[in-house]
Design a protein around this motif. Sequence first.
Motif, mmCIF file in Angstrom:
data_model
loop_
_atom_site.group_PDB
_atom_site.id
_atom_site.type_symbol
_atom_site.label_atom_id
_atom_site.label_comp_id
_atom_site.label_asym_id
_atom_site.label_seq_id
_atom_site.Cartn_x
_atom_site.Cartn_y
_atom_site.Cartn_z
ATOM 1 N N ILE A 46 0.827 -1.204 0.000
ATOM 2 C CA ILE A 46 0.000 0.000 0.000
ATOM 3 C C ILE A 46 0.862 1.254 0.000
ATOM 4 O O ILE A 46 0.552 2.247 -0.674
ATOM 5 C CB ILE A 46 -0.941 -0.008 1.220
ATOM 6 N N THR A 47 1.969 1.210 0.740
ATOM 7 C CA THR A 47 2.864 2.368 0.817
ATOM 8 C C THR A 47 3.371 2.774 -0.560
ATOM 9 O O THR A 47 3.327 3.952 -0.935
ATOM 10 C CB THR A 47 4.060 2.057 1.730
ATOM 11 N N VAL A 48 3.849 1.809 -1.321
ATOM 12 C CA VAL A 48 4.426 2.125 -2.631
ATOM 13 C C VAL A 48 3.339 2.479 -3.638
ATOM 14 O O VAL A 48 3.529 3.371 -4.484
ATOM 15 C CB VAL A 48 5.280 0.951 -3.142
ATOM 16 N N ARG A 49 2.195 1.819 -3.559
ATOM 17 C CA ARG A 49 1.100 2.145 -4.478
ATOM 18 C C ARG A 49 0.592 3.571 -4.255
ATOM 19 O O ARG A 49 0.124 4.216 -5.197
ATOM 20 C CB ARG A 49 -0.044 1.135 -4.323
ATOM 21 N N ALA A 50 0.716 4.063 -3.033
ATOM 22 C CA ALA A 50 0.309 5.437 -2.754
ATOM 23 C C ALA A 50 1.194 6.440 -3.481
ATOM 24 O O ALA A 50 0.778 7.568 -3.765
ATOM 25 C CB ALA A 50 0.353 5.695 -1.250
ATOM 26 N N LEU A 51 2.420 6.020 -3.808
ATOM 27 C CA LEU A 51 3.377 6.898 -4.476
ATOM 28 C C LEU A 51 3.447 6.694 -5.979
ATOM 29 O O LEU A 51 4.002 7.528 -6.700
ATOM 30 C CB LEU A 51 4.781 6.661 -3.903
ATOM 31 N N GLN A 52 2.915 5.594 -6.457
ATOM 32 C CA GLN A 52 3.145 5.157 -7.841
ATOM 33 C C GLN A 52 2.769 6.216 -8.867
ATOM 34 O O GLN A 52 3.565 6.547 -9.760
ATOM 35 C CB GLN A 52 2.360 3.867 -8.099
ATOM 36 N N GLU A 53 1.569 6.762 -8.774
ATOM 37 C CA GLU A 53 1.113 7.739 -9.760
ATOM 38 C C GLU A 53 1.957 9.017 -9.712
ATOM 39 O O GLU A 53 2.355 9.556 -10.759
ATOM 40 C CB GLU A 53 -0.355 8.074 -9.521
ATOM 41 N N SER A 54 2.267 9.482 -8.503
ATOM 42 C CA SER A 54 3.048 10.709 -8.363
ATOM 43 C C SER A 54 4.468 10.521 -8.890
ATOM 44 O O SER A 54 5.018 11.404 -9.559
ATOM 45 C CB SER A 54 3.087 11.143 -6.897
ATOM 46 N N LEU A 55 5.079 9.384 -8.590
ATOM 47 C CA LEU A 55 6.437 9.140 -9.062
ATOM 48 C C LEU A 55 6.486 9.037 -10.587
ATOM 49 O O LEU A 55 7.439 9.499 -11.215
ATOM 50 C CB LEU A 55 7.001 7.860 -8.438
ATOM 51 N N THR A 56 5.471 8.424 -11.171
ATOM 52 C CA THR A 56 5.408 8.342 -12.633
ATOM 53 C C THR A 56 5.422 9.737 -13.243
ATOM 54 O O THR A 56 6.115 9.995 -14.233
ATOM 55 C CB THR A 56 4.144 7.577 -13.066
ATOM 56 N N GLN A 68 15.373 9.707 -4.790
ATOM 57 C CA GLN A 68 15.094 10.192 -3.434
ATOM 58 C C GLN A 68 14.360 11.529 -3.476
ATOM 59 O O GLN A 68 13.392 11.753 -2.734
ATOM 60 C CB GLN A 68 16.401 10.327 -2.650
ATOM 61 N N GLN A 69 14.822 12.413 -4.341
ATOM 62 C CA GLN A 69 14.184 13.725 -4.444
ATOM 63 C C GLN A 69 12.759 13.610 -4.965
ATOM 64 O O GLN A 69 11.865 14.355 -4.543
ATOM 65 C CB GLN A 69 15.022 14.627 -5.336
ATOM 66 N N ALA A 70 12.524 12.666 -5.869
ATOM 67 C CA ALA A 70 11.170 12.461 -6.390
ATOM 68 C C ALA A 70 10.245 11.928 -5.304
ATOM 69 O O ALA A 70 9.086 12.353 -5.193
ATOM 70 C CB ALA A 70 11.213 11.496 -7.569
ATOM 71 N N VAL A 71 10.747 11.005 -4.497
ATOM 72 C CA VAL A 71 9.949 10.474 -3.385
ATOM 73 C C VAL A 71 9.628 11.579 -2.388
ATOM 74 O O VAL A 71 8.487 11.716 -1.933
ATOM 75 C CB VAL A 71 10.687 9.313 -2.687
ATOM 76 N N ALA A 72 10.638 12.377 -2.037
ATOM 77 C CA ALA A 72 10.423 13.476 -1.096
ATOM 78 C C ALA A 72 9.365 14.449 -1.616
ATOM 79 O O ALA A 72 8.519 14.934 -0.851
ATOM 80 C CB ALA A 72 11.738 14.210 -0.844
ATOM 81 N N GLN A 73 9.406 14.709 -2.923
ATOM 82 C CA GLN A 73 8.412 15.609 -3.525
ATOM 83 C C GLN A 73 7.017 14.983 -3.479
ATOM 84 O O GLN A 73 6.032 15.661 -3.143
ATOM 85 C CB GLN A 73 8.806 15.919 -4.969
ATOM 86 N N ALA A 74 6.935 13.699 -3.807
ATOM 87 C CA ALA A 74 5.638 13.009 -3.807
ATOM 88 C C ALA A 74 5.032 12.973 -2.405
ATOM 89 O O ALA A 74 3.808 13.089 -2.242
ATOM 90 C CB ALA A 74 5.801 11.592 -4.343
ATOM 91 N N LEU A 75 5.881 12.834 -1.406
ATOM 92 C CA LEU A 75 5.386 12.753 -0.027
ATOM 93 C C LEU A 75 4.818 14.072 0.479
ATOM 94 O O LEU A 75 4.177 14.111 1.530
ATOM 95 C CB LEU A 75 6.513 12.283 0.905
ATOM 96 N N GLN A 76 5.055 15.148 -0.245
ATOM 97 C CA GLN A 76 4.494 16.444 0.128
ATOM 98 C C GLN A 76 3.109 16.669 -0.471
ATOM 99 O O GLN A 76 2.418 17.619 -0.100
ATOM 100 C CB GLN A 76 5.432 17.571 -0.313
ATOM 101 N N GLU A 77 2.691 15.807 -1.393
ATOM 102 C CA GLU A 77 1.399 15.986 -2.034
ATOM 103 C C GLU A 77 0.269 15.578 -1.086
ATOM 104 O O GLU A 77 0.294 14.492 -0.507
ATOM 105 C CB GLU A 77 1.340 15.172 -3.329
ATOM 106 N N PRO A 78 -0.735 16.435 -0.914
ATOM 107 C CA PRO A 78 -1.815 16.163 0.039
ATOM 108 C C PRO A 78 -2.507 14.820 -0.183
ATOM 109 O O PRO A 78 -2.828 14.115 0.781
ATOM 110 C CB PRO A 78 -2.784 17.338 -0.196
ATOM 111 N N ALA A 79 -2.751 14.464 -1.439
ATOM 112 C CA ALA A 79 -3.447 13.204 -1.718
ATOM 113 C C ALA A 79 -2.630 12.008 -1.248
ATOM 114 O O ALA A 79 -3.183 11.035 -0.711
ATOM 115 C CB ALA A 79 -3.737 13.089 -3.209
ATOM 116 N N VAL A 80 -1.314 12.068 -1.447
ATOM 117 C CA VAL A 80 -0.436 10.981 -1.008
ATOM 118 C C VAL A 80 -0.412 10.910 0.513
ATOM 119 O O VAL A 80 -0.534 9.833 1.108
ATOM 120 C CB VAL A 80 0.992 11.182 -1.561
ATOM 121 N N ARG A 81 -0.254 12.036 1.153
ATOM 122 C CA ARG A 81 -0.199 12.071 2.618
ATOM 123 C C ARG A 81 -1.510 11.572 3.235
ATOM 124 O O ARG A 81 -1.502 10.847 4.230
ATOM 125 C CB ARG A 81 0.110 13.493 3.096
ATOM 126 N N GLU A 82 -2.626 11.948 2.612
ATOM 127 C CA GLU A 82 -3.925 11.511 3.125
ATOM 128 C C GLU A 82 -4.087 9.999 2.999
ATOM 129 O O GLU A 82 -4.592 9.334 3.919
ATOM 130 C CB GLU A 82 -5.039 12.222 2.358
#
Length: 321
Positions: free
Chosen positions: A42-52, A267-281
């Motif tokens: 679930i953790t990685v799937r939450a990031l998948q769209e943003s990282l793409t 790493q920078q892409a992950v850090a950026q994705a983790l700032q997105e409200p939808a991902v954090r939620e």
Amino acid sequence: MKRRHLLTTLAAASFIPGMSFAQEGKPLRIVVPFPPGGATDITVRALQESLTRILKQPVVLDNRAGAGGSIGMAEVARAPADGLTLGVATLSTHGVNPAVYSKLPYNPLKDFVGVTEIVKAPGVVVVNPAALPVKDFADLVKYLKANPGKVSFATPGNGTIGHMWGELFKSSTGTSMVHIPYRGAGPAINDVLAGQVAVYFDQVASSLPHIKSGKLKALAVSWPTRLDVLPDVPTYAQLGFANNNDPSWFGLVAPAGTPAAAVDRIQQAVAQALQEPAVRERLAGQGLYPSGTTPKEFSAQLVREIEKMKRVAAYAKIALD
């Protein structure tokens, strides 16, 4: 010489984050060493769209479950170090497994380079109040000391995180409990809910619904501060057991030899994705807290986790083939 220097400079520039990157457009495979649907997946799937979107390349998840994450990690260790394969490292794969298994199909440090910690997941010790009517953490410790070996704690199996957390609890508090290993988290929590076993060491996300319903009582959490979802439950550190206060976590590793610039870019892409409200939620809904540490920080963390788990395994005499 000038031509050689120019070619070297251009090659280096192609790996600088933010510039035209050789991997753009090529699929990035992330090996998840556990089955679909679990917290790791679930953790990685939450990031998948943003990282793409951020990396400008397809991100493909590859679930390679089995052997406590060892099968998937071995797959990552064998992969080319070209920045196109990553693995999801966990406290199991890069903490517990190296401490309890005499043989692994991968070297947790030499075969990988740390990319980033993605999230932390607080842990919790719970009791079934019907099976063991203790009012708080101190009461549990007092009861266990007065009744050595008469209380059991359930875990998903030998050498699991729950097992290690339970043994760490025993060593820290000077208490004695009987370990009851199950074949998975489902059967373990079911027997705790049924009152067959009194104590369970779990991640907050898994136990929270049962805590809210009153079927389980939370006594302590492993987190820097009290959790908003459990404001009345103290941390281990607040209770004087700082060594028990480390939560679980999920992060990314790459095969050893992966270029530093490729690692930094991800790493920078992950850090950026983790700032997105939808991902954090989405992560918050699973009881997961965004991190995004640097490669250097995460690599150092892996060393610390393995050493800590080795001490726990030595104390509890846990050694698996």
